[in-house]
Write an enzyme that holds these catalytic residues in place. Structure first.
Site, PDB file in Angstrom:
ATOM      1  N   HIS A   1      49.208  66.573 -10.342  1.00  0.00           N
ATOM      2  CA  HIS A   1      49.675  66.019 -11.733  1.00  0.00           C
ATOM      3  C   HIS A   1      50.970  66.645 -12.374  1.00  0.00           C
ATOM      4  O   HIS A   1      52.014  66.056 -12.722  1.00  0.00           O
ATOM      5  CB  HIS A   1      48.626  66.238 -12.894  1.00  0.00           C
TER       6      HIS A   1
ATOM      7  N   ASP B   1      48.697  57.876  -4.701  1.00  0.00           N
ATOM      8  CA  ASP B   1      47.982  56.479  -4.821  1.00  0.00           C
ATOM      9  C   ASP B   1      48.959  55.487  -4.551  1.00  0.00           C
ATOM     10  O   ASP B   1      49.344  54.892  -5.576  1.00  0.00           O
ATOM     11  CB  ASP B   1      47.333  56.517  -6.447  1.00  0.00           C
TER      12      ASP B   1
ATOM     13  N   GLN C   1      38.645  50.952 -15.083  1.00  0.00           N
ATOM     14  CA  GLN C   1      39.371  50.970 -13.483  1.00  0.00           C
ATOM     15  C   GLN C   1      37.922  51.508 -12.636  1.00  0.00           C
ATOM     16  O   GLN C   1      38.202  51.796 -11.601  1.00  0.00           O
ATOM     17  CB  GLN C   1      40.338  51.497 -13.396  1.00  0.00           C
TER      18      GLN C   1
ATOM     19  N   MET D   1      44.566  60.705 -15.975  1.00  0.00           N
ATOM     20  CA  MET D   1      43.511  60.881 -16.408  1.00  0.00           C
ATOM     21  C   MET D   1      42.708  62.236 -16.647  1.00  0.00           C
ATOM     22  O   MET D   1      41.596  62.347 -16.989  1.00  0.00           O
ATOM     23  CB  MET D   1      42.547  60.081 -15.262  1.00  0.00           C
ATOM     24  N   GLY D   2      43.701  63.194 -16.944  1.00  0.00           N
ATOM     25  CA  GLY D   2      43.210  64.369 -16.989  1.00  0.00           C
ATOM     26  C   GLY D   2      42.776  65.096 -15.897  1.00  0.00           C
ATOM     27  O   GLY D   2      42.875  65.073 -14.942  1.00  0.00           O
TER      28      GLY D   2
ATOM     29  N   MET E   1      45.680  67.112  -3.358  1.00  0.00           N
ATOM     30  CA  MET E   1      44.881  67.599  -4.767  1.00  0.00           C
ATOM     31  C   MET E   1      44.422  66.212  -5.240  1.00  0.00           C
ATOM     32  O   MET E   1      45.136  65.143  -4.991  1.00  0.00           O
ATOM     33  CB  MET E   1      46.071  68.260  -5.405  1.00  0.00           C
TER      34      MET E   1
ATOM     35  N   LEU F   1      43.663  68.164 -15.032  1.00  0.00           N
ATOM     36  CA  LEU F   1      44.989  68.161 -14.331  1.00  0.00           C
ATOM     37  C   LEU F   1      44.872  69.376 -13.374  1.00  0.00           C
ATOM     38  O   LEU F   1      44.332  70.415 -13.354  1.00  0.00           O
ATOM     39  CB  LEU F   1      46.140  68.525 -15.519  1.00  0.00           C
ATOM     40  N   HIS F   2      45.765  69.004 -12.130  1.00  0.00           N
ATOM     41  CA  HIS F   2      45.789  69.851 -11.125  1.00  0.00           C
ATOM     42  C   HIS F   2      47.215  70.053 -10.746  1.00  0.00           C
ATOM     43  O   HIS F   2      48.022  69.315 -11.400  1.00  0.00           O
ATOM     44  CB  HIS F   2      44.944  69.607  -9.937  1.00  0.00           C
TER      45      HIS F   2
ATOM     46  N   SER G   1      41.273  65.245  -8.617  1.00  0.00           N
ATOM     47  CA  SER G   1      40.481  65.855  -9.619  1.00  0.00           C
ATOM     48  C   SER G   1      39.081  65.500  -8.894  1.00  0.00           C
ATOM     49  O   SER G   1      38.137  66.313  -9.343  1.00  0.00           O
ATOM     50  CB  SER G   1      40.505  64.838 -10.680  1.00  0.00           C
TER      51      SER G   1
END
Ligand code: AMP
Length: 278
Positions: A34, A147, A58, A27-28, A181, A30-31, A183
């Protein structure tokens, strides 16, 4: 690195890329969590694509869809040096055309834990991932252990709907103090950020007694709850010691257990988990 917005543009690029294809859905915002999926995908596939899409379906009505962090220019800059072949940034209108009414529901696996506290969340996740798979046609897709229930839901969907995709699960990347980590960590103020390590500390407390031989599910859950109880800023939503595939709570651990929890710290909801085996 090519970029595509529309599905026809994506398909044009995709058909030119011969050999195996790995997809990293995000979902962007980014860290390093990801970004850690990408070397794995590049090592295992001839070509790699990253999708960036903040999937509206979602998010619940009272969740953070509007304020979810978005910075496409920064994301593209982070991806550019990594060797990704294509970045796909679909629009909500292309994935959810007017009159949209077809959903993927993974029934049992979506029900407990996150599903109980975020009704409809996994229906949105499963539906969008099915659409990403249909559009891209990847051989493998890369997801984070962070997740864990999402992984269980997607694996079940892939089996049930015969998607010809291998699901690859990558370890959770953490900050030096253990915070996973995410977002959503940008929402935390300084005091909340300090408190946020409570998820890792709670999981570590349960792991400690597990390593000492504790196999009673109640006691493993209690160890997490007791750690969280010491943090005035933290409100627990759930703690769980469950079967990693079915996500059913365990009275007694046999060979594997997924310890997981969701905690609110101020307005921010954080999740984390440890997967433990014998
Ligand atoms: P998101 O953008 O939050 O949907 O995440 C995209 C993918 O990155 C999902 O498969 C996540 O599980 C994964 N991911 C998110 N955070 C981490 C992390 N800290 N470590 C490893 N993978 C992660």
């Amino acid at each position: 690195m090519q970029t595509a917005i529309s599905i026809p543009d994506l398909r044009r690029i995709r058909t030119q890329l011969k050999g195996t294809f790995g997809l990293v859905p995000t979902m962007g915002a980014l860290h390093d969590g990801h970004l850690s999926l990408i070397p794995r995908a590049l090592a295992e596939c001839d070509h790699v694509g990253v999708s960036i899409f903040v999937n509206p379906t979602q998010f619940g009505p009272n969740e953070d869809f509007e304020r979810y962090p978005r910075d496409l220019a920064r994301d593209l800059k982070l991806l550019e040096p990594l060797g990704v072949d294509v970045v796909w940034t679909p629009t909500p209108e292309s994935l959810y055309p007017a009159g949209f009414q077809t959903w993927v529901t993974v029934e049992e696996t979506s029900r407990p834990l996150e599903g109980e506290h975020r009704p409809g969340h996994f229906r949105g996740v499963a539906t969008v991932v099915a659409k990403l798979f249909n559009a891209v046609g990847p051989d493998r897709a890369y997801f984070g252990q962070k997740d864990a229930q999402q992984v269980a839901v997607i694996k079940r969907m892939v089996r049930d709907l015969n998607f010809p995709v291998e699901i690859v699960v990558c370890p959770t990347k953490r900050e030096s103090d253990g915070l996973a980590m995410s977002s959503r960590n940008v929402y935390l103020n300084q005091a909340e950020r300090q408190c946020a390590t409570v998820l890792f500390r709670a999981l570590s407390a349960a792991k400690k007694i597990y390593d000492q031989g504790e196999r009673n599910g109640v006691r493993l859950r209690e160890a997490m709850l007791m750690t969280i109880a010491h943090e005035p800023l933290a409100r627990v939503e759930y703690v769980s010691a469950a079967d990693p595939d079915s996500l059913g709570e365990l009275d007694k651990v046999e060979d594997r257990v997924l310890l997981s929890l969701a905690v609110r710290i101020g307005r921010t909801r954080l999740i984390d988990n440890f997967l433990l085996s014998q």
